[in-house]
Motif scaffolding. Sequence first.
Motif, PDB file in Angstrom:
ATOM      1  N   LEU A 235      55.740  10.930  35.162  1.00  0.00           N
ATOM      2  CA  LEU A 235      54.994  11.783  34.230  1.00  0.00           C
ATOM      3  C   LEU A 235      53.501  11.570  34.432  1.00  0.00           C
ATOM      4  N   SER A 236      52.793  12.658  34.657  1.00  0.00           N
ATOM      5  CA  SER A 236      51.346  12.616  34.861  1.00  0.00           C
ATOM      6  C   SER A 236      50.590  13.301  33.721  1.00  0.00           C
ATOM      7  N   ALA A 237      51.104  14.407  33.222  1.00  0.00           N
ATOM      8  CA  ALA A 237      50.413  15.202  32.206  1.00  0.00           C
ATOM      9  C   ALA A 237      50.678  14.639  30.814  1.00  0.00           C
ATOM     10  N   ALA A 238      49.662  13.999  30.239  1.00  0.00           N
ATOM     11  CA  ALA A 238      49.847  13.333  28.951  1.00  0.00           C
ATOM     12  C   ALA A 238      50.106  14.317  27.821  1.00  0.00           C
ATOM     13  N   GLU A 239      49.746  15.575  28.002  1.00  0.00           N
ATOM     14  CA  GLU A 239      50.007  16.533  26.930  1.00  0.00           C
ATOM     15  C   GLU A 239      51.506  16.727  26.695  1.00  0.00           C
ATOM     16  N   CYS A 240      52.334  16.273  27.633  1.00  0.00           N
ATOM     17  CA  CYS A 240      53.788  16.396  27.480  1.00  0.00           C
ATOM     18  C   CYS A 240      54.394  15.280  26.639  1.00  0.00           C
ATOM     19  N   VAL A 241      53.610  14.244  26.341  1.00  0.00           N
ATOM     20  CA  VAL A 241      54.141  13.110  25.587  1.00  0.00           C
ATOM     21  C   VAL A 241      54.670  13.555  24.230  1.00  0.00           C
ATOM     22  N   HIS A 261      49.574   4.241  39.368  1.00  0.00           N
ATOM     23  CA  HIS A 261      48.385   4.999  39.771  1.00  0.00           C
ATOM     24  C   HIS A 261      47.895   5.940  38.685  1.00  0.00           C
ATOM     25  N   TYR A 262      48.770   6.429  37.838  1.00  0.00           N
ATOM     26  CA  TYR A 262      48.317   7.282  36.735  1.00  0.00           C
ATOM     27  C   TYR A 262      47.635   6.469  35.631  1.00  0.00           C
ATOM     28  N   LEU A 263      47.957   5.180  35.551  1.00  0.00           N
ATOM     29  CA  LEU A 263      47.399   4.306  34.520  1.00  0.00           C
ATOM     30  C   LEU A 263      46.135   3.585  34.987  1.00  0.00           C
ATOM     31  N   VAL A 264      45.887   3.589  36.287  1.00  0.00           N
ATOM     32  CA  VAL A 264      44.747   2.858  36.853  1.00  0.00           C
ATOM     33  C   VAL A 264      43.624   3.799  37.271  1.00  0.00           C
ATOM     34  N   VAL A 270      38.035   9.588  42.575  1.00  0.00           N
ATOM     35  CA  VAL A 270      38.560   9.851  43.916  1.00  0.00           C
ATOM     36  C   VAL A 270      37.481  10.473  44.798  1.00  0.00           C
ATOM     37  N   PRO A 271      37.133   9.821  45.903  1.00  0.00           N
ATOM     38  CA  PRO A 271      36.110  10.368  46.795  1.00  0.00           C
ATOM     39  C   PRO A 271      36.586  11.631  47.515  1.00  0.00           C
ATOM     40  N   GLU A 272      35.656  12.409  47.990  1.00  0.00           N
ATOM     41  CA  GLU A 272      35.981  13.595  48.763  1.00  0.00           C
ATOM     42  C   GLU A 272      36.783  13.210  49.999  1.00  0.00           C
ATOM     43  N   GLY A 273      37.881  13.921  50.223  1.00  0.00           N
ATOM     44  CA  GLY A 273      38.690  13.716  51.416  1.00  0.00           C
ATOM     45  C   GLY A 273      39.561  12.481  51.420  1.00  0.00           C
ATOM     46  N   ALA A 274      39.621  11.740  50.287  1.00  0.00           N
ATOM     47  CA  ALA A 274      40.385  10.484  50.223  1.00  0.00           C
ATOM     48  C   ALA A 274      41.852  10.799  49.929  1.00  0.00           C
ATOM     49  N   THR A 275      42.548  11.300  50.947  1.00  0.00           N
ATOM     50  CA  THR A 275      43.904  11.813  50.746  1.00  0.00           C
ATOM     51  C   THR A 275      44.924  10.724  50.449  1.00  0.00           C
ATOM     52  N   GLU A 276      44.555   9.445  50.595  1.00  0.00           N
ATOM     53  CA  GLU A 276      45.477   8.377  50.196  1.00  0.00           C
ATOM     54  C   GLU A 276      45.760   8.416  48.700  1.00  0.00           C
ATOM     55  N   PHE A 277      44.933   9.155  47.936  1.00  0.00           N
ATOM     56  CA  PHE A 277      45.140   9.288  46.492  1.00  0.00           C
ATOM     57  C   PHE A 277      46.072  10.459  46.148  1.00  0.00           C
ATOM     58  N   LYS A 278      46.477  11.249  47.134  1.00  0.00           N
ATOM     59  CA  LYS A 278      47.281  12.429  46.805  1.00  0.00           C
ATOM     60  C   LYS A 278      48.709  12.059  46.458  1.00  0.00           C
ATOM     61  N   CYS A 279      49.171  12.575  45.333  1.00  0.00           N
ATOM     62  CA  CYS A 279      50.570  12.492  44.934  1.00  0.00           C
ATOM     63  C   CYS A 279      50.859  13.710  44.077  1.00  0.00           C
ATOM     64  N   CYS A 280      52.127  13.974  43.855  1.00  0.00           N
ATOM     65  CA  CYS A 280      52.530  15.143  43.077  1.00  0.00           C
ATOM     66  C   CYS A 280      53.557  14.731  42.030  1.00  0.00           C
ATOM     67  N   PRO A 281      53.260  14.988  40.750  1.00  0.00           N
ATOM     68  CA  PRO A 281      52.046  15.582  40.195  1.00  0.00           C
ATOM     69  C   PRO A 281      50.838  14.676  40.402  1.00  0.00           C
ATOM     70  N   PRO A 282      49.629  15.230  40.237  1.00  0.00           N
ATOM     71  CA  PRO A 282      48.437  14.484  40.640  1.00  0.00           C
ATOM     72  C   PRO A 282      47.934  13.498  39.587  1.00  0.00           C
ATOM     73  N   ILE A 283      47.124  12.574  40.050  1.00  0.00           N
ATOM     74  CA  ILE A 283      46.306  11.745  39.164  1.00  0.00           C
ATOM     75  C   ILE A 283      45.353  12.679  38.418  1.00  0.00           C
ATOM     76  N   ARG A 284      45.254  12.504  37.109  1.00  0.00           N
ATOM     77  CA  ARG A 284      44.412  13.402  36.312  1.00  0.00           C
ATOM     78  C   ARG A 284      43.191  12.642  35.774  1.00  0.00           C
ATOM     79  N   ASP A 285      42.472  13.242  34.827  1.00  0.00           N
ATOM     80  CA  ASP A 285      41.179  12.682  34.431  1.00  0.00           C
ATOM     81  C   ASP A 285      41.330  11.491  33.483  1.00  0.00           C
ATOM     82  N   GLY A 286      40.202  10.868  33.178  1.00  0.00           N
ATOM     83  CA  GLY A 286      40.208   9.652  32.372  1.00  0.00           C
ATOM     84  C   GLY A 286      40.760   9.850  30.980  1.00  0.00           C
ATOM     85  N   HIS A 287      40.527  11.014  30.373  1.00  0.00           N
ATOM     86  CA  HIS A 287      41.081  11.278  29.038  1.00  0.00           C
ATOM     87  C   HIS A 287      42.609  11.326  29.096  1.00  0.00           C
ATOM     88  N   ASN A 288      43.127  11.942  30.142  1.00  0.00           N
ATOM     89  CA  ASN A 288      44.580  12.001  30.337  1.00  0.00           C
ATOM     90  C   ASN A 288      45.139  10.603  30.538  1.00  0.00           C
TER      91      ASN A 288
END
Length: 440
Positions: A235-241, A261-264, A270-288
């Motif tokens: 689960l990545s999208a906190a609005e689903c909680v 990774h969603y908690l850290v 995430v820097p530009e082009g840093a594809t090691e961070f890619k996952c699905c669903p994605p890492i979201r913003d700090g509020h999430n």
Amino acid sequence: MARPDLVVRSRRTVTPDGIRPAAIQVTDGRIRAIEDYSAGGDADREVDIGDLALLPGLVDTHVHVNEPGRTDWEGFTTATQAALAGGITTIVDMPLNSLPPTVSVAALREKQSAAAGQCWVDVAFWGGAVPGNEGEFAGLHEAGVVGFKCFLLDSGNQEFPPLDEAGLRSAMAVLAGLDATMIVHAEDAAEISSVSSRDFGAFVASRPPKAERRAIEKVVAAAAGTGARAHIVHLSAAECVAMIAGAQGAGIRLSAETCPHYLVFATEQVPEGATEFKCCPPIRDGHNREALWRGLEAGVIDCVVSDHSPCPPAMKSPDTGDFGTAWGGISSLQLGLSAVWTVAQRRGRTLDEVARWMAARPAALAGLTAKGRLAPGCDADLVAFDPDEAFTVDAAGLRHRHAMTPYNGQKLTGQVKRVWLRGKEISADGPPEGRLLARG
């Protein structure tokens, strides 16, 4: 009563009832008793780890080992050695990315044969639910898979196609009759757009929270309609909680996990082009991220597991840094405990909570009743952990097959010092001692 084979003492023993000084007595690979720290054990072997914390071996129910068929991605040797180094004594292998995927008893037997003799920790298996294989469910269940995994959108591998809404309900009706769990990659393809960009924010925008919400609504409806147990993976999208909490409150058999990774991490890191961070669903913003932590702390999110999904570095589009073409998966199996603890301690959380999220609840999800707890009758899977030792991650020193992880260069707190599997101290540099497990 015969004397125990082993006694392990710690002033910070992490039990289901809290953290206290204790001595764990072990006989024939199982915990016989938990006594006071100073109690005489008269054991064949005694170990005192002092102020190091003694945790149950972690249970990671979301690991893509990728063997047989894609051992250039990972493999049982490297995956289980990395798990051991990270304090994980049991993993549950996902049914896809291997060839063949685990969608039949024959495929399960092929995977078990591939794993035999090269597991440094214990390994159990999920079965797969794909269009047309409902007739295999009973046989896979009888053969010991801990449950079944499906996708609600393209998995990225043509040999593991998704279920549509009717297929999900049909499959879950069969699983209800087996009292087996369906775990679901819950994203709705209709809410996802294509993207080609080095900008991580653009990639995140292409897979909005609505994609998770719409898919989870389908899972809730199928669970309510069939009575089957369902579990939302990563689960990545906190609005689903809130929706998950509401379903749980209504008596629907629904649980959820999130990942380190969603908690850290957060989008803005995430820097530009840093594809090691890619996952699905994605890492979201700090509020999430903050809202996910609150969902975990409230008990709506049940557990934290890795979703370790490695691939050869070339599949991460390192030349272009294009998040649209890069493989979606994060390598973190060895680092989950330290990553979660680094943030958890800052939030005032305790090691017994971390053990509940990363050991007891994942074990319960998988029906592995002897795992995940320091309690009489459980396997003596023990981890000596220094919760105060800081280190900087060097990807080249990890046990994963490929030295690519978003944690490279991150400063984390907490180091695994020693590990016992069924009462025997084990090391990634020693012989493989893991067993292949079945549900129960």
